[in-house]
Design a protein around this motif. Sequence first.
Motif, PDB file in Angstrom:
ATOM      1  N   PRO A 123       7.034  -3.492  -1.875  1.00  0.00           N
ATOM      2  CA  PRO A 123       7.060  -2.149  -2.490  1.00  0.00           C
ATOM      3  C   PRO A 123       5.727  -1.713  -3.088  1.00  0.00           C
ATOM      4  O   PRO A 123       5.502  -0.504  -3.244  1.00  0.00           O
ATOM      5  CB  PRO A 123       8.127  -2.295  -3.594  1.00  0.00           C
ATOM      6  N   HIS A 124       4.859  -2.646  -3.447  1.00  0.00           N
ATOM      7  CA  HIS A 124       3.581  -2.293  -4.069  1.00  0.00           C
ATOM      8  C   HIS A 124       2.418  -2.316  -3.078  1.00  0.00           C
ATOM      9  O   HIS A 124       1.261  -2.300  -3.481  1.00  0.00           O
ATOM     10  CB  HIS A 124       3.289  -3.259  -5.223  1.00  0.00           C
ATOM     11  N   ALA A 125       2.728  -2.381  -1.804  1.00  0.00           N
ATOM     12  CA  ALA A 125       1.664  -2.391  -0.798  1.00  0.00           C
ATOM     13  C   ALA A 125       0.962  -1.038  -0.761  1.00  0.00           C
ATOM     14  O   ALA A 125       1.598   0.011  -0.928  1.00  0.00           O
ATOM     15  CB  ALA A 125       2.248  -2.708   0.568  1.00  0.00           C
ATOM     16  N   PRO A 126      -0.347  -1.003  -0.556  1.00  0.00           N
ATOM     17  CA  PRO A 126      -1.072   0.276  -0.495  1.00  0.00           C
ATOM     18  C   PRO A 126      -0.731   1.046   0.780  1.00  0.00           C
ATOM     19  O   PRO A 126      -0.250   0.475   1.764  1.00  0.00           O
ATOM     20  CB  PRO A 126      -2.541  -0.160  -0.521  1.00  0.00           C
ATOM     21  N   ASP A 127      -0.986   2.338   0.732  1.00  0.00           N
ATOM     22  CA  ASP A 127      -0.773   3.164   1.923  1.00  0.00           C
ATOM     23  C   ASP A 127      -1.747   2.766   3.024  1.00  0.00           C
ATOM     24  O   ASP A 127      -2.828   2.220   2.764  1.00  0.00           O
ATOM     25  CB  ASP A 127      -0.966   4.642   1.584  1.00  0.00           C
ATOM     26  N   SER A 128      -1.348   3.026   4.237  1.00  0.00           N
ATOM     27  CA  SER A 128      -2.194   2.677   5.373  1.00  0.00           C
ATOM     28  C   SER A 128      -3.504   3.454   5.338  1.00  0.00           C
ATOM     29  O   SER A 128      -3.578   4.586   4.819  1.00  0.00           O
ATOM     30  CB  SER A 128      -1.461   2.971   6.687  1.00  0.00           C
ATOM     31  N   ASN A 129      -4.536   2.851   5.876  1.00  0.00           N
ATOM     32  CA  ASN A 129      -5.845   3.492   5.987  1.00  0.00           C
ATOM     33  C   ASN A 129      -5.737   4.712   6.902  1.00  0.00           C
ATOM     34  O   ASN A 129      -5.308   4.593   8.053  1.00  0.00           O
ATOM     35  CB  ASN A 129      -6.843   2.469   6.544  1.00  0.00           C
TER      36      ASN A 129
END
Length: 377
Positions: free
Chosen positions: A73-79
């Motif tokens: 859930p705390h993963a950053p948004d994709s580049n």
Amino acid sequence: MATVAISWGTVKSLLIFFAPVLLPRLITAYRSLRVSIASRPPPRPLPAAPARALNILFGGIVFFLLLSLPFNPHAPDSNIFSLTRSRLNTPTDVIFNRLARLRPNNLLTEADKLLQSKFISLGARKVYLTFGPDALVSCPYCSFDDLNTYLMYYLPFNVLLPHLVHLLLLGVATSAPIAGPESSRWRNKFTIGGLVLVAIDIYIVATYDAIQGAPLSVRAGQTPPSSLYNHITFLRPLAFVLYDVVCSVVLWLSATNRFFFKPPSPVDQVDQATSMAMQGVMSANSKLHAANVTRNAVVRDPTLKNRDDLYWRTMAASENPAQGSGEGGEQILNNIWEEEDVVRAISRAMAGQTGIDLAQLGVNANDHVREITEGLD
């Protein structure tokens, strides 16, 4: 490419120069290693205190492993460069038009629009790839003229806070009250290793250049650039996992005496002997207290008191059979030593027919009596 050749004469000169210094140290290290291996006790089961330390580290390993997964859930948004397959020099409007086609209803979100307003220069894209979208959008005092301001905004919550949590985990897992002395001896070493991870993390973030450090194909505008922010966000907890696995293996090897054995110091030996003596004294005191309570219970109960008196009168009569019968008409047992079977067994023992070494038995009895009566003169 020029090669450097080292002649055998140079090698011999180096050996002659360094051998008098290195050889005694190698011999001393070899001897100490042999002594350590020879004096190492056999492996033992894992004690309870180091087991608690391993359980704490295992919990940390599972937690950081979950954080290293891209779908947490705390993963950053994709580049957005990789997401829209855009190049480093692709115009901003083109990038966000492609991004809008990937959003629901082909509309940009408020966060996308705010990021688009900041995507005004190559420096902004550099900040985005290095420190992420939050630093580019939310930093109130940062300036493209000094990218270190973005670094100061990025470090506290993205670098220092995860490492502080990791160091806290190591501190709890190597705390003497929780994990025992077997784990606490590694506290300084594990903490230094954790601080080395902090230094490496800060060095990578502070020195990385998203443009100059990119491959030639990225700088030439042929392939989308990669985001250090996204990569290191996943690699940081994965590094914690690997480090904690190594720490767990070291703790297990040392706690079970399989490796890294450290003999107890004289102070520890004295403490251990004192602890064992205190336990023996407390055990003897508890047994004496139990015997005293039992004796009081016997004395206070009339039935038990009569049976106890009868027993001791019987024992006295066995030493003096002429006393006859006891009080109240109770017949006292005859001396057991006068029983026919007992006399026959004693005769066989004295003749050496029972396989009992009477001489050794006498020596053992004398030693036992001497130990009991020592100091009574």
